[in-house]
Structure formats: C-alpha cells, structure tokens
Design a protein around this motif. Structure first.
Motif, mmCIF file in Angstrom:
data_model
loop_
_atom_site.group_PDB
_atom_site.id
_atom_site.type_symbol
_atom_site.label_atom_id
_atom_site.label_comp_id
_atom_site.label_asym_id
_atom_site.label_seq_id
_atom_site.Cartn_x
_atom_site.Cartn_y
_atom_site.Cartn_z
ATOM 1 N N SER A 114 155.449 10.072 92.057
ATOM 2 C CA SER A 114 155.310 10.516 93.445
ATOM 3 C C SER A 114 153.943 10.150 94.007
ATOM 4 C CB SER A 114 155.529 12.022 93.546
ATOM 5 O OG SER A 114 156.805 12.329 93.033
ATOM 6 N N MET A 115 152.912 10.337 93.192
ATOM 7 C CA MET A 115 151.555 10.036 93.656
ATOM 8 C C MET A 115 151.409 8.529 93.898
ATOM 9 S SD MET A 115 149.352 12.061 94.539
ATOM 10 C CE MET A 115 147.711 11.976 95.180
ATOM 11 N N LYS A 116 151.985 7.741 92.992
ATOM 12 C CA LYS A 116 151.910 6.273 93.144
ATOM 13 C C LYS A 116 152.620 5.848 94.430
ATOM 14 C CE LYS A 116 151.087 4.097 88.762
ATOM 15 N NZ LYS A 116 151.704 4.399 87.486
ATOM 16 N N THR A 117 153.762 6.456 94.692
ATOM 17 C CA THR A 117 154.519 6.075 95.892
ATOM 18 C C THR A 117 153.743 6.485 97.146
ATOM 19 O OG1 THR A 117 156.446 6.593 94.566
ATOM 20 C CG2 THR A 117 156.844 6.061 96.853
ATOM 21 N N LEU A 118 153.122 7.662 97.080
ATOM 22 C CA LEU A 118 152.313 8.098 98.231
ATOM 23 C C LEU A 118 151.128 7.163 98.440
ATOM 24 C CD1 LEU A 118 152.259 11.986 97.911
ATOM 25 C CD2 LEU A 118 153.315 10.636 99.728
ATOM 26 N N MET A 120 151.072 4.015 97.778
ATOM 27 C CA MET A 120 151.602 2.805 98.389
ATOM 28 C C MET A 120 151.801 3.006 99.890
ATOM 29 S SD MET A 120 154.911 0.761 97.211
ATOM 30 C CE MET A 120 156.065 1.113 98.476
ATOM 31 N N MET A 121 152.209 4.208 100.266
ATOM 32 C CA MET A 121 152.443 4.530 101.675
ATOM 33 C C MET A 121 151.153 4.976 102.357
ATOM 34 S SD MET A 121 155.516 4.038 102.633
ATOM 35 C CE MET A 121 156.183 2.804 101.541
ATOM 36 N N ARG A 122 150.018 4.866 101.640
ATOM 37 C CA ARG A 122 148.709 5.270 102.161
ATOM 38 C C ARG A 122 148.708 6.726 102.619
ATOM 39 N NH1 ARG A 122 145.561 2.176 105.219
ATOM 40 N NH2 ARG A 122 146.178 0.057 105.642
ATOM 41 N N LEU A 123 149.283 7.572 101.792
ATOM 42 C CA LEU A 123 149.388 8.984 102.151
ATOM 43 C C LEU A 123 148.871 9.912 101.066
ATOM 44 C CD1 LEU A 123 152.806 9.939 103.792
ATOM 45 C CD2 LEU A 123 150.516 10.261 104.716
ATOM 46 N N SER A 124 148.364 9.340 99.958
ATOM 47 C CA SER A 124 148.002 10.195 98.828
ATOM 48 C C SER A 124 146.927 11.218 99.223
ATOM 49 C CB SER A 124 147.542 9.348 97.638
ATOM 50 O OG SER A 124 146.607 8.411 98.079
ATOM 51 N N TRP A 125 146.113 10.843 100.192
ATOM 52 C CA TRP A 125 145.049 11.773 100.627
ATOM 53 C C TRP A 125 145.611 12.992 101.356
ATOM 54 C CZ3 TRP A 125 143.454 11.979 106.060
ATOM 55 C CH2 TRP A 125 144.251 11.171 106.884
ATOM 56 N N ARG A 126 146.885 12.970 101.712
ATOM 57 C CA ARG A 126 147.488 14.132 102.353
ATOM 58 C C ARG A 126 148.509 14.828 101.441
ATOM 59 N NH1 ARG A 126 146.343 14.521 107.850
ATOM 60 N NH2 ARG A 126 146.849 16.686 107.412
ATOM 61 N N ALA A 127 148.387 14.586 100.140
ATOM 62 C CA ALA A 127 149.387 15.097 99.186
ATOM 63 C C ALA A 127 149.570 16.618 99.271
ATOM 64 C CB ALA A 127 148.993 14.695 97.762
ATOM 65 N N ASP A 128 148.507 17.325 99.619
ATOM 66 C CA ASP A 128 148.593 18.789 99.635
ATOM 67 C C ASP A 128 148.915 19.361 101.006
ATOM 68 O OD1 ASP A 128 148.113 19.077 96.926
ATOM 69 O OD2 ASP A 128 145.947 18.825 97.229
ATOM 70 N N LEU A 134 151.369 16.676 109.494
ATOM 71 C CA LEU A 134 151.245 15.215 109.540
ATOM 72 C C LEU A 134 151.609 14.677 110.925
ATOM 73 C CD1 LEU A 134 153.078 14.235 106.217
ATOM 74 C CD2 LEU A 134 150.649 14.747 106.538
ATOM 75 N N SER A 135 151.068 13.504 111.237
ATOM 76 C CA SER A 135 151.467 12.838 112.487
ATOM 77 C C SER A 135 152.880 12.285 112.318
ATOM 78 C CB SER A 135 150.507 11.684 112.783
ATOM 79 O OG SER A 135 150.739 10.629 111.869
ATOM 80 N N GLY A 136 153.495 11.863 113.403
ATOM 81 C CA GLY A 136 154.855 11.310 113.351
ATOM 82 C C GLY A 136 154.965 10.132 112.384
ATOM 83 N N GLY A 137 153.991 9.235 112.455
ATOM 84 C CA GLY A 137 154.010 8.055 111.585
ATOM 85 C C GLY A 137 153.829 8.436 110.122
ATOM 86 N N MET A 138 153.008 9.480 109.876
ATOM 87 C CA MET A 138 152.802 9.943 108.490
ATOM 88 C C MET A 138 154.083 10.576 107.955
ATOM 89 S SD MET A 138 149.124 11.768 108.764
ATOM 90 C CE MET A 138 147.625 10.868 109.073
#
Ligand code: ATP
Ligand code: MG
Length: 370
Positions: A114-118, A120-128, A134-138
C-alpha cells in the motif's frame, strides 16, 4: 488468464438503451481505452463487467468463464469508479490496504504494498490523512492506488485521471501503463480525453450511443477512421461537402462547393455521388501568396484567426469557395509568418484526403452530435 469477453450485451435503464448488443474481446494483458462522448455508455460498460449491474441480454465472460451470475467480489476485478467511493472513516493508507488485507495478505506485506502504491501516486506523505482532508485530485489518486494495490489482475478504470492537472495527468498516465505492464494486468480505461486514450491504448474502442463504432490500434483509428464521427472525435479534422466529378483507375476528382476540385486517391465511388472529404488539421500546408504557386489541390483563402497552442499554431482560413479550413502547424515552423487577414494558398496532398458517404441527415448534424 485474465481476458474479458462480452457477447451481444444489452443494458437498458427504462427506455434508455445504454449498451446495445455490444460484443468486445479484451485479451490477456491488453490495455484497452474506451473513448466516447458523454452518455455513450462507458460507465455502464464497466459496471456490467464489474458485476455491479446485470445485462438484460447477452453474456459476459472473464477468463473464459461465464460470469453473468457471479457477484462482483468473486470476479477478481478492481473497479475504480468515476466518482471514487472511498471509505470515509479509514485513513488513506488503510483505504489502500483494505483490498490486500481482505484477500488474506499478511498485514506487514499489505501495508508495504500500500505504501509503495501511494508513493507511486505521490500520496505517501498523506498516508495518515482521511479522504475528506484530501483535494479532489488526491482523492482520485487514492482511488487509483486502491485499485492498483488490490491485487486483482483486471483493472476497470473510469476516467481515472480526469480530476488531475495537466502535468500530473501525463505523468501518472505513463506510470499506470508501466505498472499494468509490469504486473501483467488487463486494463479497460475509460476516458473522454483522446490524447490520453491514444497514448495509452494497445486497443482503442470508440463508443457511441451504446455501440462500438470502431476498434483497433490508435494509429489505425487515427489514420483510417471508419466514419465522419470517428474522424471528428479522434483528432482535429476538416470536412468539405462535394461530389465525385470524375474518376479514373487511380483516384477521383471531387468538386467542392462553388467549384474547386480536389484530387483524392480513392476510386471506389461512382461519378455524381455526394461525398464528404476529410483532411486532418496537421496535413495542410499554408503558403504565402508572394509568388504564384501552381499544382493540384491548391485552395485559396484568407486567414481569419490565429490561435497559439504552445507547440502548435492553429490557423482558421476562410476559403474563397466559402468553406473553412483549420490548419495546425508546429509553432517552430510558422510563428510570425502569417497575419490575420492575409491571403494564402492552402495545399493538400491527395494521399491525405479521405472520402466518406454524405450522411443522410446532413454533414452539420453529423458533426454536432458530439
Ligand atoms: N442509473 C441510471 N438510470 C437511468 N439512466 C441511466 C442510469 N445510468 C446511466 N443512465 C443513462 O445511460 C446512458 C449511458 O450512461 P453512462 O453513464 O454509461 O455514460 P458515460 O459514457 O459514462 O457518460 P459520461 O462520459 O458522462 O460519464 C445515458 O443516457 C445515461 O443517462
Ligand atoms: Mg461515465
């Protein structure tokens, strides 16, 4: 093997037939993009394959197994809906880990995937974070991450990049394709962004009013559109009304409104038939009128408008016969060369001109339905 097959599938909502007698084959590992105007049945098609709705008629096979009566959970497909259904009470990372955990993947591994996929989607910094933070795009990237991490070999993506800004959309487009290839996924990706579809698809499927009107490689569809609709919908095109004035064994002469003749390399239509001539916007050459130019397929007109599009410049030219033509030229080749109001020649090549039968309800009606 994760292949998908639809045979004569029909789905209606009341008196609206959203999918009409549609048959489609998606091979194992194929990346298929479905392109079509709004309301053409794209979402309905994905929901049928995901098992969220059932066909009124026809059969759906996954891995050569009839799945009409198989529940969505048992189809082993990941469906990422157009309006992402996230779990509001779960953190971002838990939303993604939900799929692998429910498949029985060990907790530690599920979170690593899950962390790896996040990432890749440039979202790992918002994991918590929670989805509503989140914004619409996130949120869209989270929905995509959830689909990718689920472990399903078939991905059904409904406008998966639609809410993203242009740069991120292009970046994720290629990550998605790369991920699909590496993990040998079979993907159906619905979009109405023709550039996205062209650049991703192994096979492009054009949907209109619930029917497939053409399918094939992006280059085939671009170069050999089967209809005026496809030519108009996929890539910029110009259309002219005319009739076959003469023909020989190699081609024909088409007379446009008010006289001009165009040579086309198509001798299949009888003399006298009313036709539509199509030329792509970038297959047109504008020439200065400073010296006399001679030759065939040379039209004259006046530049009415010039639009700067970054890499390209788009010129709108009112031809002397009353038709309009749009010419798209690489900026580098033409910037500053022409002015609004300038009289010019427009040269076309016989091999770039395609002819279609004249639509029964008129050309303008045919172009406006999009
Ligand atoms: N639940 C529903 N009830 C009634 N009609 C529906 C329903 N869902 C879809 N339709 C109709 O079916 C047709 C196809 O809809 P669908 O959502 O599949 O189109 P789409 O190609 O995904 O469009 P868009 O690009 O706008 O998402 C439309 O005419 C739509 O109004
Ligand atoms: Mg839709």
């Amino acid at each position: 093997m994760p292949s998908i097959k639809l045979v004569n599938v029909t789905k209606s909502y009341g008196n609206v037939t959203a999918i009409k007698n549609l048959s489609l084959n998606v091979d194992d590992g194929e990346y298929v993009c479905v392109l079509g105007p709004t309301g053409s049945g794209k979402t309905t098609l994905l929901k049928l394959i995901a098992g969220i709705i059932k066909p009124d008629k026809g059969e759906i096979y996954i891995d050569n197994k009839l799945v009409n009566n198989v529940s969505p959970q048992e189809r082993n497909v990941a469906y990422v809906p157009q309006y992402y259904a996230l779990f509001p009470h779960l953190r971002v990372i838990d939303n993604v880990a939900f799929g692998p955990l429910s498949r029985g993947v060990r907790r530690e591994d599920a979170y690593e995937i899950s962390m790896k996929t996040l990432e890749m989607m440039r979202l790992s910094w918002r994991a918590d974070s929670f989805p509503h933070e989140l914004s619409g795009g996130m949120q869209q990237r989270l929905a995509l991450a959830r689909g990718l991490a689920s472990g399903a070999k078939i991905l059904l993506l409904d406008e998966p990049l639609g809410a993203l800004d242009a740069r991120l959309r292009v970046e994720l487009r290629f990550k998605l394709k790369d991920m699909a290839e590496r993990n040998k996924l079979t993907v159906i990706h619905v979009t109405h962004d023709q550039e996205e579809a062209m650049s991703l698809a192994d096979k492009l499927v054009i949907l209109r009013n619930g029917e497939i009107i053409q399918e094939g490689s992006p280059s085939h569809i671009y170069n050999e559109p089967a209809s005026i609709f496809v030519a108009h919908f996929v890539g910029g095109a110009n259309f002219f009304e005319g009739f076959v004035a003469e023909k020989d064994e190699y081609g024909s002469w088409i007379q446009l409104r008010n006289g001009p003749l165009l040579r086309v390399n198509d001798a299949t239509r009888p003399v006298g038939e009313k036709v539509v001539v199509m030329v792509r916007e970038e297959k047109t050459e504008i020439l200065k009128m400073v010296k006399r130019v001679e030759g065939i397929n040379l039209l004259t007109g006046r530049i009415e408008d010039i639009r700067f599009l970054g890499n390209f410049i788009s010129y709108s030219i009112l031809l002397d016969n009353g038709d309009k033509i749009v010419s798209r030229t690489p900026t580098i080749a033409s910037i500053g060369r022409f002015k609004i109001g300038e009289r010019v020649y427009v040269r076309l090549n016989a091999e770039d001109l395609k002819i279609f039968s004249y639509p029964s309800h008129g050309l303008y009606k045919e172009l406006e339905v999009i």
